[in-house]
Design an enzyme around this catalytic site. Structure first.
Site, PDB file in Angstrom:
ATOM      1  NE  ARG A  89      40.255  40.412  35.849  1.00 22.41           N
ATOM      2  CZ  ARG A  89      39.648  41.311  35.062  1.00 22.41           C
ATOM      3  NH1 ARG A  89      38.458  41.197  34.963  1.00 22.41           N
ATOM      4  NH2 ARG A  89      40.286  42.127  34.281  1.00 22.41           N
ATOM      5  NE  ARG A 162      39.142  50.399  31.369  1.00 23.28           N
ATOM      6  CZ  ARG A 162      38.805  49.104  31.425  1.00 23.28           C
ATOM      7  NH1 ARG A 162      38.084  48.670  30.599  1.00 23.28           N
ATOM      8  NH2 ARG A 162      39.615  48.168  32.367  1.00 23.28           N
TER       9      ARG A 162
HETATM   10  P1  AMP Z   1      38.331  44.821  33.073  1.00 20.00           P
HETATM   11  O1  AMP Z   1      37.418  45.772  32.646  1.00 20.00           O
HETATM   12  O2  AMP Z   1      37.726  43.671  33.115  1.00 20.00           O
HETATM   13  O3  AMP Z   1      39.624  44.917  32.783  1.00 20.00           O
HETATM   14  O4  AMP Z   1      38.390  45.160  34.995  1.00 20.00           O
HETATM   15  C1  AMP Z   1      38.716  46.243  35.242  1.00 20.00           C
HETATM   16  C2  AMP Z   1      39.518  46.048  36.765  1.00 20.00           C
HETATM   17  O5  AMP Z   1      38.262  45.827  37.507  1.00 20.00           O
HETATM   18  C3  AMP Z   1      40.316  45.120  37.159  1.00 20.00           C
HETATM   19  O6  AMP Z   1      41.584  45.652  36.670  1.00 20.00           O
HETATM   20  C4  AMP Z   1      40.164  44.863  38.557  1.00 20.00           C
HETATM   21  O7  AMP Z   1      40.666  45.839  39.496  1.00 20.00           O
HETATM   22  C5  AMP Z   1      38.541  44.931  38.723  1.00 20.00           C
HETATM   23  N1  AMP Z   1      37.893  43.467  38.475  1.00 20.00           N
HETATM   24  C6  AMP Z   1      36.977  43.267  37.139  1.00 20.00           C
HETATM   25  N2  AMP Z   1      36.691  42.119  37.504  1.00 20.00           N
HETATM   26  C7  AMP Z   1      37.511  41.531  38.464  1.00 20.00           C
HETATM   27  C8  AMP Z   1      37.380  40.067  39.051  1.00 20.00           C
HETATM   28  N3  AMP Z   1      36.922  39.061  38.630  1.00 20.00           N
HETATM   29  N4  AMP Z   1      38.213  40.034  40.033  1.00 20.00           N
HETATM   30  C9  AMP Z   1      38.942  40.948  40.661  1.00 20.00           C
HETATM   31  N5  AMP Z   1      38.931  42.228  40.317  1.00 20.00           N
HETATM   32  C10 AMP Z   1      38.209  42.401  39.053  1.00 20.00           C
END
Ligand code: AMP
Length: 216
Positions: A89, A162
């Site tokens: 990311r 969520r």
């Molecule tokens: P997601 O389900 O992919 O939207 O991830 C949920 C949350 O997890 C994000 O808003 C971040 O707080 C954290 N997160 C997930 N993947 C990453 C990543 N590659 N780098 C940093 N934070 C992450």
């Protein structure tokens, strides 16, 4: 063998399209969001460190997530192909991934799929999203409602929203997406492995294009 990376804002359809690819190509999906949510649920050290960032819609620190990913990729199940959803990311993470794949694991990304969806539609998709805490199936109040309101079709569990699917957290997540995550796409475009798609189109039409890309 395919090693796929999904790029796209929260709610752009990465999870839905990953399920199709897993079904048809027998690869595994690695979602850093899922790994972190499980760590929070289990109350592990990783979960405790990540929780506040996640609830606020901020990225967890690069050093933390790079460590998680490098451990996860060492699991032998990635050798038959994988989908990365939610990592990298940031540019730092993208560089760390290259290093992990090329030096340590001798894999390379074969396809990068960018799902592009306007922010207004993302708001509608995310704030209506509900999921089953038991099986993880995802529904939408308007686009994909369960048969009985608020209840999972498969196991009768009460659906939940969520923590970070609230409007306040989502506006931060979208800001982070536009400022940090969107800028990594050019790194992969230079390698000629990116397909950009209109993620607002019908999911089945989006998947037909993905399939043609993966089979080409
Ligand atoms: P997601 O389900 O992919 O939207 O991830 C949920 C949350 O997890 C994000 O808003 C971040 O707080 C954290 N997160 C997930 N993947 C990453 C990543 N590659 N780098 C940093 N934070 C992450």
């Amino acid at each position: 063998m395919i090693n796929v990376l999904f790029l796209g804002a929260p709610g752009s359809g990465k999870g839905t399209q990953s399920e199709n690819i897993i079904r048809d190509y027998g690869v595994i999906q690695i979602s850093t969001g899922d790994i972190l949510r499980k760590a929070v649920k289990d109350g592990s050290a990783l979960g405790k460190e990540a929780k506040n960032y996640m609830t606020q819609g901020l990225l967890v620190p690069d050093s933390l997530i790079v460590g998680v990913m490098s451990e996860r990729l060492k699991g032998g199940d990635a050798k038959n192909g994988f989908i990365l959803d939610g990592f990298p990311r940031t540019v730092v993470q993208a560089e760390a991934l290259d290093e992990m794949l090329e030096k340590d694991l001798k894999y390379r990304l074969t396809h990068v799929i960018s799902l592009e969806v306007p922010d207004e539609l993302i708001y509608e998709r995310i704030t209506g999203r509900r999921s089953c805490p038991a099986c993880g199936r995802v529904y939408h109040l308007k686009f994909n409602p369960p048969r009985e309101a608020g209840i999972c079709n498969f196991d009768g569990e009460k659906l939940i929203c969520r923590d970070d699917d609230t409007e306040a957290a989502l506006s931060k997540r979208l800001k982070v997406f536009h400022e940090s995550t969107a800028i990594i796409k050019p790194l992969y475009e230079k390698r000629g492995i990116v397909l950009s798609l209109d993620g607002a189109a019908e999911p089945s039409d989006v998947y037909s294009k993905i399939k043609a890309f993966l089979d080409s």
